[in-house]
Design an enzyme around this catalytic site. Structure first.
Site, mmCIF file in Angstrom:
data_model
loop_
_atom_site.group_PDB
_atom_site.id
_atom_site.type_symbol
_atom_site.label_atom_id
_atom_site.label_comp_id
_atom_site.label_asym_id
_atom_site.label_seq_id
_atom_site.Cartn_x
_atom_site.Cartn_y
_atom_site.Cartn_z
ATOM 1 N N CYS A 142 14.543 -33.879 23.620
ATOM 2 C CA CYS A 142 13.747 -33.094 24.560
ATOM 3 C C CYS A 142 12.802 -32.170 23.795
ATOM 4 O O CYS A 142 13.216 -31.467 22.861
ATOM 5 C CB CYS A 142 14.665 -32.284 25.462
ATOM 6 S SG CYS A 142 13.790 -31.195 26.613
ATOM 7 N N PHE A 152 -7.728 -8.741 29.226
ATOM 8 C CA PHE A 152 -6.946 -9.932 29.585
ATOM 9 C C PHE A 152 -5.677 -9.471 30.305
ATOM 10 O O PHE A 152 -4.558 -9.847 29.952
ATOM 11 C CB PHE A 152 -6.606 -10.778 28.360
ATOM 12 C CG PHE A 152 -7.785 -11.155 27.507
ATOM 13 C CD1 PHE A 152 -8.571 -12.252 27.824
ATOM 14 C CD2 PHE A 152 -8.117 -10.411 26.373
ATOM 15 C CE1 PHE A 152 -9.654 -12.609 27.036
ATOM 16 C CE2 PHE A 152 -9.199 -10.757 25.590
ATOM 17 C CZ PHE A 152 -9.984 -11.852 25.918
ATOM 18 N N CYS A 156 0.375 -14.715 21.487
ATOM 19 C CA CYS A 156 1.298 -15.851 21.542
ATOM 20 C C CYS A 156 0.909 -16.904 20.514
ATOM 21 O O CYS A 156 1.342 -18.051 20.598
ATOM 22 C CB CYS A 156 1.321 -16.456 22.946
ATOM 23 S SG CYS A 156 -0.287 -17.035 23.529
#
Length: 399
Positions: free
Chosen positions: A55, A264, A356
């Protein structure tokens, strides 16, 4: 027999031996022979999930938490070094516990008479038909089997669909795209399914944009006790505790600033909590989140002004930025290349940068450092448990 020790993890999660070989599913401290057979070391653990490593949702279930935390720190440090930046204090990472992810995007396909539903295989378009998951909130995973039944009705053979799940104030929010709803029976099946499973919302995209087919009351998420409307497919931090760790880091980074611009801003993850002590300008390029945040601010009287503005096409100038004591920056993975030159010049004291993507963060940090800033500290946050996805909050100050 010649053995090599695995000394670190590479960016994609492979073990790297002292002689430079990359070995899949190896952990630091493992020994590897010439045929790449692994002799587990002290940091190698038994993966909890039967679907690992097939996965693609997880890449690092075979390492312990100490190693996973070191991996996050190393990724950030390597990105900064690649930009020839001095590595500042990198604080101990915050790791979200298993089974806490409150949003996820899954894929489904009708194969013969069955529905295959789950995450993609690693580096593949094939879908792993998940029967357990150690990252999703139990409330979200509980919807997997029921959704198989619904998708069996909606999907034609060999067709695929995308399913987005989110945990909201009202319960599970489900958005499906790639299906066609034809006939009264199909429409009734959607309503029956949503009622039976007490969904917060069920939205369908038949190729013309998502529209809610079931939403008994407006779907919201809560920041600092304030409910904000959640648009279909709206962005949330992956885990509630990860969000709390980032919010705490941002608050520390901006200090006692009384006027703050949140760039943002999204739905107000940082703007709403900080508005209790400061005047906030929240700038967001997507219309629906900006509108939802403006409505919440107006309803509650919070000191948040909202500007709908594309910061990639029309970044704020250094003069506009200079009206604030501190700036919060939380761009998407592409970073804020267009905005950082003005930030570097602006007459402000503090910047909190949430990222991120360590690579684009380091690129933007280079611009800021060249403009007279320094990185005070960095807090890594591992919201995407056991994945190679790295998030961080960083504090910048003028030199």
């Amino acid at each position: 027999m010649t053995l090599s020790e695995v000394v670190k993890l590479a960016a994609r999660g492979d073990g790297v031996t002292a002689d430079g070989r990359h070995v899949a599913l190896a952990a630091p401290g493992d020994m590897v022979d010439i045929a790449a057979e692994i002799i587990p070391g002290p940091h190698h653990v038994v993966p909890p999930c039967r679907h690992f490593p097939k996965c693609g949702g997880c890449q690092l279930q075979h390492v312990d938490d100490e190693t996973y935390a070191d991996y996050l720190v190393e990724r950030i440090g390597s990105a900064l070094s690649a930009q020839r930046l001095e590595v500042p204090e990198i604080r101990p990472p915050h790791l979200s516990p298993p089974r806490t992810r409150r949003r996820a995007s899954l894929r489904a396909e009708k194969v013969g008479k069955r529905i295959v539903f789950g995450f993609n295989e690693a580096v593949s378009h094939f879908i792993v038909d998940i029967r357990e998951c150690h990252v999703l909130l139990p409330q979200l995973f509980a919807m997997v089997d029921p959704l198989r039944g619904l998708l069996d009705v909606l999907l034609a053979p060999r067709k695929t669909a995308n399913v987005t799940l989110a945990w909201t104030d009202q319960g599970v929010d489900v958005a499906i795209d790639g299906v066609s709803i034809e006939g009264y029976a199909a429409h009734e099946a959607l309503t029956d399914f949503a009622q039976a499973h007490r969904l917060a919302r069920l939205a369908i995209d038949e190729g013309y944009g998502s529209e809610p087919r079931w939403e008994p009351e407006p779907v919201t998420v809560t920041f600092d006790g304030i409910q904000v409307g959640l648009p279909i497919g709206g962005f949330l931090q992956a885990t509630a505790d990860g969000e709390a760790a980032l919010t705490q880091a941002v608050a520390e980074a901006i200090g006692k600033a009384a006027t703050v611009a949140d760039l943002f801003a999204g739905l107000g993850t940082f703007a709403v909590p900080l508005s209790a002590k400061a005047k906030i300008l929240a700038v967001e390029g997507a219309r629906d989140p900006a509108l939802a945040l403006r409505m919440a601010a107006n309803r509650t009287g919070r000191s948040i002004a909202v500007e709908h503005r594309d910061l990639f096409r029309r970044p704020m100038s250094d003069a506009e930025l200079g009206q604030f004591e501190a700036i919060i920056l939380d761009p998407p993975r592409a970073g804020a290349k267009e905005q950082t030159p003005a930030l570097a010049r602006a007459d402000i004291a503090r910047i909190a940068y949430v990222s991120c993507n360590p690579a684009t963060f380091a690129r933007d940090a280079r611009t800021l450092v060249d403009g007279g800033w320094r990185i005070d500290w960095i807090k890594p946050v591992g919201q995407f448990r056991w994945s190679t996805h790295v998030e961080l909050a960083a504090a910048f100050k003028r030199v």
